[in-house]
Enzyme design. Sequence first.
Site, PDB file in Angstrom:
ATOM      1  NE  ARG A 161      -4.109  -1.828   0.375  1.00  0.00           N
ATOM      2  CZ  ARG A 161      -4.157  -3.126   0.107  1.00  0.00           C
ATOM      3  NH1 ARG A 161      -3.122  -3.739  -0.451  1.00  0.00           N
ATOM      4  NH2 ARG A 161      -5.254  -3.820   0.369  1.00  0.00           N
ATOM      5  CB  SER A 235      -8.422  -1.573   4.498  1.00  0.00           C
ATOM      6  OG  SER A 235      -8.719  -2.829   3.967  1.00  0.00           O
ATOM      7  CD  GLU A 331      -5.539   0.743   2.603  1.00  0.00           C
ATOM      8  OE1 GLU A 331      -5.435  -0.355   3.159  1.00  0.00           O
ATOM      9  OE2 GLU A 331      -6.258   0.951   1.625  1.00  0.00           O
TER      10      GLU A 331
HETATM   11  N1  EPU Z   1     -10.420 -10.746  10.588  1.00  0.00           N
HETATM   12  C1  EPU Z   1     -11.119 -10.817  11.761  1.00  0.00           C
HETATM   13  N2  EPU Z   1     -12.128  -9.942  11.972  1.00  0.00           N
HETATM   14  C2  EPU Z   1     -12.478  -9.002  11.069  1.00  0.00           C
HETATM   15  C3  EPU Z   1     -11.756  -8.920   9.869  1.00  0.00           C
HETATM   16  C4  EPU Z   1     -10.723  -9.811   9.644  1.00  0.00           C
HETATM   17  O1  EPU Z   1     -10.841 -11.662  12.601  1.00  0.00           O
HETATM   18  O2  EPU Z   1     -13.413  -8.245  11.346  1.00  0.00           O
HETATM   19  C5  EPU Z   1      -9.356 -11.724  10.331  1.00  0.00           C
HETATM   20  C6  EPU Z   1      -9.866 -12.764   9.321  1.00  0.00           C
HETATM   21  O3  EPU Z   1     -10.476 -13.817   9.943  1.00  0.00           O
HETATM   22  C7  EPU Z   1      -8.598 -13.205   8.645  1.00  0.00           C
HETATM   23  C8  EPU Z   1      -7.719 -11.966   8.686  1.00  0.00           C
HETATM   24  O4  EPU Z   1      -8.271 -11.103   9.683  1.00  0.00           O
HETATM   25  O5  EPU Z   1      -7.960 -14.207   9.387  1.00  0.00           O
HETATM   26  C9  EPU Z   1      -7.589 -11.282   7.352  1.00  0.00           C
HETATM   27  O6  EPU Z   1      -8.866 -10.829   6.891  1.00  0.00           O
HETATM   28  P1  EPU Z   1      -9.195 -10.637   5.331  1.00  0.00           P
HETATM   29  O7  EPU Z   1      -8.816 -11.836   4.570  1.00  0.00           O
HETATM   30  O8  EPU Z   1     -10.587 -10.136   5.245  1.00  0.00           O
HETATM   31  O9  EPU Z   1      -8.184  -9.545   4.825  1.00  0.00           O
HETATM   32  P2  EPU Z   1      -7.649  -8.209   5.498  1.00  0.00           P
HETATM   33  O10 EPU Z   1      -6.234  -8.407   5.898  1.00  0.00           O
HETATM   34  O11 EPU Z   1      -8.602  -7.729   6.531  1.00  0.00           O
HETATM   35  C10 EPU Z   1      -6.677  -7.256   3.244  1.00  0.00           C
HETATM   36  C11 EPU Z   1      -6.713  -5.953   2.519  1.00  0.00           C
HETATM   37  C12 EPU Z   1      -8.035  -5.787   1.766  1.00  0.00           C
HETATM   38  C13 EPU Z   1      -8.158  -6.936   0.785  1.00  0.00           C
HETATM   39  C14 EPU Z   1      -8.102  -8.262   1.556  1.00  0.00           C
HETATM   40  C15 EPU Z   1      -8.098  -9.465   0.654  1.00  0.00           C
HETATM   41  C16 EPU Z   1      -5.307  -4.431   3.804  1.00  0.00           C
HETATM   42  C17 EPU Z   1      -5.253  -3.269   4.736  1.00  0.00           C
HETATM   43  N3  EPU Z   1      -6.521  -4.850   3.469  1.00  0.00           N
HETATM   44  O12 EPU Z   1      -7.705  -7.199   4.234  1.00  0.00           O
HETATM   45  O13 EPU Z   1      -7.993  -4.581   1.033  1.00  0.00           O
HETATM   46  O14 EPU Z   1      -9.371  -6.848   0.065  1.00  0.00           O
HETATM   47  O15 EPU Z   1      -6.862  -8.328   2.327  1.00  0.00           O
HETATM   48  O16 EPU Z   1      -6.872  -9.590   0.010  1.00  0.00           O
HETATM   49  O17 EPU Z   1      -4.250  -4.937   3.395  1.00  0.00           O
HETATM   50  C18 EPU Z   1      -8.586  -2.260   1.005  1.00  0.00           C
HETATM   51  O18 EPU Z   1      -7.379  -2.012   0.901  1.00  0.00           O
HETATM   52  O19 EPU Z   1      -9.449  -1.351   1.034  1.00  0.00           O
HETATM   53  C19 EPU Z   1      -9.005  -3.646   1.138  1.00  0.00           C
HETATM   54  C20 EPU Z   1     -10.273  -3.964   1.342  1.00  0.00           C
END
Ligand code: EPU
Length: 335
Positions: A161, A235, A331
Site C-alpha cells: 500500500r 480498509s 491507510e
Molecule cells: N479478521 C477478523 N475480523 C475481522 C476482519 C478480519 O478476525 O473483522 C481476520 C480474518 O479472519 C482473517 C484476517 O483477519 O484471518 C484477514 O482478513 P481478510 O482476509 O478479510 O483480509 P484483510 O487483511 O482484513 C486485506 C486488505 C483488503 C483486501 C483483503 C483481501 C489491507 C489493509 N486490506 O484485508 O484490502 O481486500 O486483504 O486480500 O491490506 C482495502 O485495501 O481497502 C481492502 C479492502
Amino acid sequence: MEIIEHRSLKGFNTFGIDIKARHYLPLHDVSELPAINIHDYPSFLVLGGGSNILFRDDFEGLVIHNLIKGISVEEETNEHAIIKVGAGENWHDFVCWAIDHNYGGVENLALIPGCVGAAPVQNIGAYGVELKDVFYKLDAYDFRDGQYFEKDHSSCAFGYRDSVFKNELKGRCCILNVYLKLTKKHSISATYGAITTVLDSYGIDDPGISDVAKAVIEIRSSKLPDPKKLGNGGSFFKNPVISKVQLNKLQHKFPAIVFYEIDDASVKVPAGWLIDQAGWKGRKMGNAQCHEKQALVIVNLGAASGQEIYDLSEAIYQSVLDIYGIALEREVNVL
Ligand code: EPU
C-alpha cells in the site's frame, strides 16, 4: 478551463461526507494542466475516485478532479498486451473491460473502489495480487515545475500500500495515464483460501479469469460494504508489520493471534483481527460505525461528519495501542 466555486464534494468521496471545495476544477484533458497555477491557491488536491480520502472539513484550496478517460491497446504480442488507461477511468469498469477482452492479471482486483490513477499511488492489492504485478509505466504532470514526466516500474518504489507517490512525490503531481502489462496466456492466482472455497462451490477446478473475478466479487460483496449504500473508504488501517520477538510476546497473552510470515524477522498481523478482538466490530460512535462484517472498515451510517469518522478511528487506534502495544497506521488519507 472551468473552475467552480464552493462545490459540494459529497458525491465525489465514497465516505459520502458533505463538505465543499472552495475551488473545483473538473479536469478532462491533459492539455489543460499548464494553465493551472497552483500558487494562486492556498493548497491543492488531485481527487480521483475519492475512495481513499476522508475530509474532516471544507477544502479551502483547489480540488482538481481527474476525469481523464480512455482505454487503448498500445502494444500486443501473442503473450501480452500493454494497455493504456486514463487515470480518471473507474478501476472496476476497467477490470470488467479487461476480462471482456480476455486480458488477464487484474481479475483478483475486481470491485476495488476508486479510479485507475489512484491504483499505483497506494499499490492497490487484494487476494494475492497487487497493482505492481501488472504495472508497466505511467505518465504524469508535476505541478512544481510544470513538466510532464514518465515513471517506469523500478522508479515507483512500490511497497505494501505504498509508492513514491505517497512519499517523495506526495502532493505535487497528477497521474494522467497508467500502462498495464496484461496477459493473453493467463496465469491464474487462486490460491487465496477464500477464492478456492468459492470456486469449489461453483464446481470449477480449472478456473479462467472471469471465474476468478466472479469469486472475488462474491467474497468482497459478502463482507465489504457497498459505498453507494453505506459510505466507507475500504480498509481504514494498514495491516501492521511487527517483529517475531513482539509476536512471541503477544502469543503468550493472545494465543489465537492471526499472522502471516513476511521474512525471518517479521510478520504481518491483520488489523481487522486486532480491532475485532478488541471488541470494536459493530460498535457505533455517533453516526460512524466499525463495520459489522469486517472490522477494518469504518462506515458512515448516513449523516456522519468527517470528524466523527476520524474520532472513531482514533478511539480504535488508542484501544489497539493499549491492548497490544501496536500503533496502527491509517491507510485512508485524512485531510
Ligand atoms: N479478521 C477478523 N475480523 C475481522 C476482519 C478480519 O478476525 O473483522 C481476520 C480474518 O479472519 C482473517 C484476517 O483477519 O484471518 C484477514 O482478513 P481478510 O482476509 O478479510 O483480509 P484483510 O487483511 O482484513 C486485506 C486488505 C483488503 C483486501 C483483503 C483481501 C489491507 C489493509 N486490506 O484485508 O484490502 O481486500 O486483504 O486480500 O491490506 C482495502 O485495501 O481497502 C481492502 C479492502
